[in-house]
Design a protein around this motif. Sequence first.
Motif, mmCIF file in Angstrom:
data_model
loop_
_atom_site.group_PDB
_atom_site.id
_atom_site.type_symbol
_atom_site.label_atom_id
_atom_site.label_comp_id
_atom_site.label_asym_id
_atom_site.label_seq_id
_atom_site.Cartn_x
_atom_site.Cartn_y
_atom_site.Cartn_z
ATOM 1 N N VAL A 131 -10.938 -2.681 -3.408
ATOM 2 C CA VAL A 131 -10.294 -1.874 -4.437
ATOM 3 C C VAL A 131 -8.796 -1.947 -4.192
ATOM 4 O O VAL A 131 -8.333 -1.680 -3.074
ATOM 5 N N SER A 132 -8.026 -2.333 -5.212
ATOM 6 C CA SER A 132 -6.578 -2.486 -5.074
ATOM 7 C C SER A 132 -5.851 -1.642 -6.108
ATOM 8 O O SER A 132 -6.402 -1.334 -7.167
ATOM 9 N N ILE A 133 -4.612 -1.289 -5.787
ATOM 10 C CA ILE A 133 -3.759 -0.547 -6.708
ATOM 11 C C ILE A 133 -2.523 -1.377 -7.030
ATOM 12 O O ILE A 133 -1.772 -1.770 -6.135
ATOM 13 N N GLU A 134 -2.315 -1.638 -8.312
ATOM 14 C CA GLU A 134 -1.093 -2.284 -8.778
ATOM 15 C C GLU A 134 -0.126 -1.190 -9.220
ATOM 16 O O GLU A 134 -0.460 -0.360 -10.072
ATOM 17 N N GLU A 170 -11.208 -2.067 6.034
ATOM 18 C CA GLU A 170 -9.755 -1.993 6.160
ATOM 19 C C GLU A 170 -9.199 -1.123 5.045
ATOM 20 O O GLU A 170 -9.732 -1.077 3.937
ATOM 21 N N ALA A 171 -8.139 -0.406 5.351
ATOM 22 C CA ALA A 171 -7.331 0.281 4.342
ATOM 23 C C ALA A 171 -5.901 -0.221 4.511
ATOM 24 O O ALA A 171 -5.393 -0.280 5.630
ATOM 25 N N ALA A 172 -5.262 -0.623 3.417
ATOM 26 C CA ALA A 172 -3.945 -1.245 3.494
ATOM 27 C C ALA A 172 -2.949 -0.475 2.628
ATOM 28 O O ALA A 172 -3.303 0.049 1.572
ATOM 29 N N PHE A 173 -1.684 -0.455 3.074
ATOM 30 C CA PHE A 173 -0.650 0.295 2.374
ATOM 31 C C PHE A 173 0.654 -0.506 2.359
ATOM 32 O O PHE A 173 1.025 -1.108 3.370
ATOM 33 N N PRO A 174 1.346 -0.499 1.218
ATOM 34 C CA PRO A 174 2.545 -1.333 1.053
ATOM 35 C C PRO A 174 3.832 -0.652 1.501
ATOM 36 O O PRO A 174 4.866 -0.739 0.833
ATOM 37 N N PHE A 175 3.767 0.051 2.610
ATOM 38 C CA PHE A 175 4.965 0.673 3.164
ATOM 39 C C PHE A 175 4.852 0.689 4.682
ATOM 40 O O PHE A 175 3.767 0.446 5.238
ATOM 41 N N ALA A 176 5.961 0.932 5.323
ATOM 42 C CA ALA A 176 5.970 0.956 6.787
ATOM 43 C C ALA A 176 5.171 2.149 7.296
ATOM 44 O O ALA A 176 4.995 3.152 6.590
ATOM 45 N N ALA A 177 4.694 2.048 8.515
ATOM 46 C CA ALA A 177 3.928 3.144 9.110
ATOM 47 C C ALA A 177 4.784 4.402 9.153
ATOM 48 O O ALA A 177 5.882 4.387 9.711
ATOM 49 N N PRO A 178 4.305 5.512 8.573
ATOM 50 C CA PRO A 178 5.074 6.755 8.590
ATOM 51 C C PRO A 178 4.968 7.448 9.945
ATOM 52 O O PRO A 178 4.136 7.065 10.784
ATOM 53 N N PRO A 179 5.764 8.478 10.200
ATOM 54 C CA PRO A 179 5.680 9.200 11.478
ATOM 55 C C PRO A 179 4.298 9.788 11.752
ATOM 56 O O PRO A 179 3.918 9.961 12.911
ATOM 57 N N PHE A 194 -0.342 -1.382 7.629
ATOM 58 C CA PHE A 194 0.845 -1.023 6.867
ATOM 59 C C PHE A 194 1.641 -2.292 6.563
ATOM 60 O O PHE A 194 1.451 -3.337 7.183
ATOM 61 N N GLY A 195 2.537 -2.200 5.595
ATOM 62 C CA GLY A 195 3.343 -3.354 5.217
ATOM 63 C C GLY A 195 2.573 -4.386 4.426
ATOM 64 O O GLY A 195 2.957 -5.560 4.385
ATOM 65 N N ALA A 196 1.485 -3.971 3.765
ATOM 66 C CA ALA A 196 0.659 -4.888 2.976
ATOM 67 C C ALA A 196 1.288 -5.085 1.587
ATOM 68 O O ALA A 196 2.122 -4.294 1.151
ATOM 69 N N PRO A 197 0.895 -6.152 0.875
ATOM 70 C CA PRO A 197 1.430 -6.377 -0.478
ATOM 71 C C PRO A 197 1.072 -5.259 -1.455
ATOM 72 O O PRO A 197 1.871 -4.916 -2.337
ATOM 73 N N ARG A 198 -0.156 -4.695 -1.307
ATOM 74 C CA ARG A 198 -0.621 -3.636 -2.203
ATOM 75 C C ARG A 198 -1.431 -2.617 -1.426
ATOM 76 O O ARG A 198 -1.945 -2.904 -0.348
ATOM 77 N N ALA A 199 -1.559 -1.434 -2.007
ATOM 78 C CA ALA A 199 -2.464 -0.435 -1.450
ATOM 79 C C ALA A 199 -3.888 -0.782 -1.858
ATOM 80 O O ALA A 199 -4.132 -1.296 -2.945
#
Length: 341
Positions: A131-134, A170-179, A194-199
């Motif tokens: 499942v991806s989010i654009e 796997e769960a992926a997110f298009p941003f840097a790892a948060p605190p 983290f740092g993936a092309p898409r969530a």
Amino acid sequence: MTASTLVRPPRAATPMAFVQAIVKGYARYGKDPGEALRAARITPKELWRPGARVTAAQFEALNEHAMQELDDEALGWFSRRLPWGSYGLLCRASLTAPDLGVAIKRWCRHHRLLVDDIALSLSVAGGIATVSIEERRDLGPLREFCLVSSLRFLHGYASWAIDSRVSLREAAFPFAAPPHADAYALMFTGQVRFGAPRAGFSFDERYLALPLRRDERALRQMLRRALPLTVLQYRRDRLLGQRVRELLRTRGAELGSAEALAAALHISARTLHRQLQAEGLALQGLKDEVRHAEAVDQLRRTRRPIKQIALAVGFRNEKSFARAFRQWTGMTPGEARRSAG
């Protein structure tokens, strides 16, 4: 020691950053979040304390109050409101699907009718469903909360619909790892990247074929709460037996113990045994099943010495292998090889 001293307080694991995101949603609508924070028993001092966390119950109470007070179940994420009941419509539209795959496709399609700021999609390749989010517009400071919540809503609904934990690979997110990155392991099973092309998140394709087990009555009961999808955990996994077999086939050498297998499945050893028992299975029986299949395959396909095969499938010596093999088949390994031609 009294019984009361044995009761553990609820674990505060939800990052305060998500609470702060709801406060930003209030700011967008020019409203005061004070009443919602009081309903969730969150003080202004706690709200901005670095590293603070809240319990699942507090977060659910906050969401319920905020969604109704703002009349926006998206809490300000999107360019238009999602009025109270919008996610209920998504749930209801998918409820009559024959299996989970169709239900998820309906969810993704109908979500686009509600908003066009993001688009959800389902794809399948190599036995893995994703499942991806654009992102179709800049989600601004609410981006993390929006993407995380959107995935958790769908993951929670999928688990609820088939009455089974949908274990993520796997769960992926298009941003840097948060605190507060450590909290992601509690929200999403499997590897978090983290740092993936898409969530998005991925899981075993076989979940898609499982039938839905809920009806309209169950849906009405579930929707009495604002966000059960974000906090409700399903311990039972209807594909557990198959997933254990797969791990034993592919990683049997390193996952020989119940503890190691359970860790790879993100559950406890006790839960592993209990859930297998509920399916009429036993871990030792699955180990024997996988060993048997692998031994028969090697006896038929290769000319390797029986001693080497015994070691390869997890036996300490040829004698114990021969004894187990006779119990499985009524033949010795040598007889099985000769009968195979």
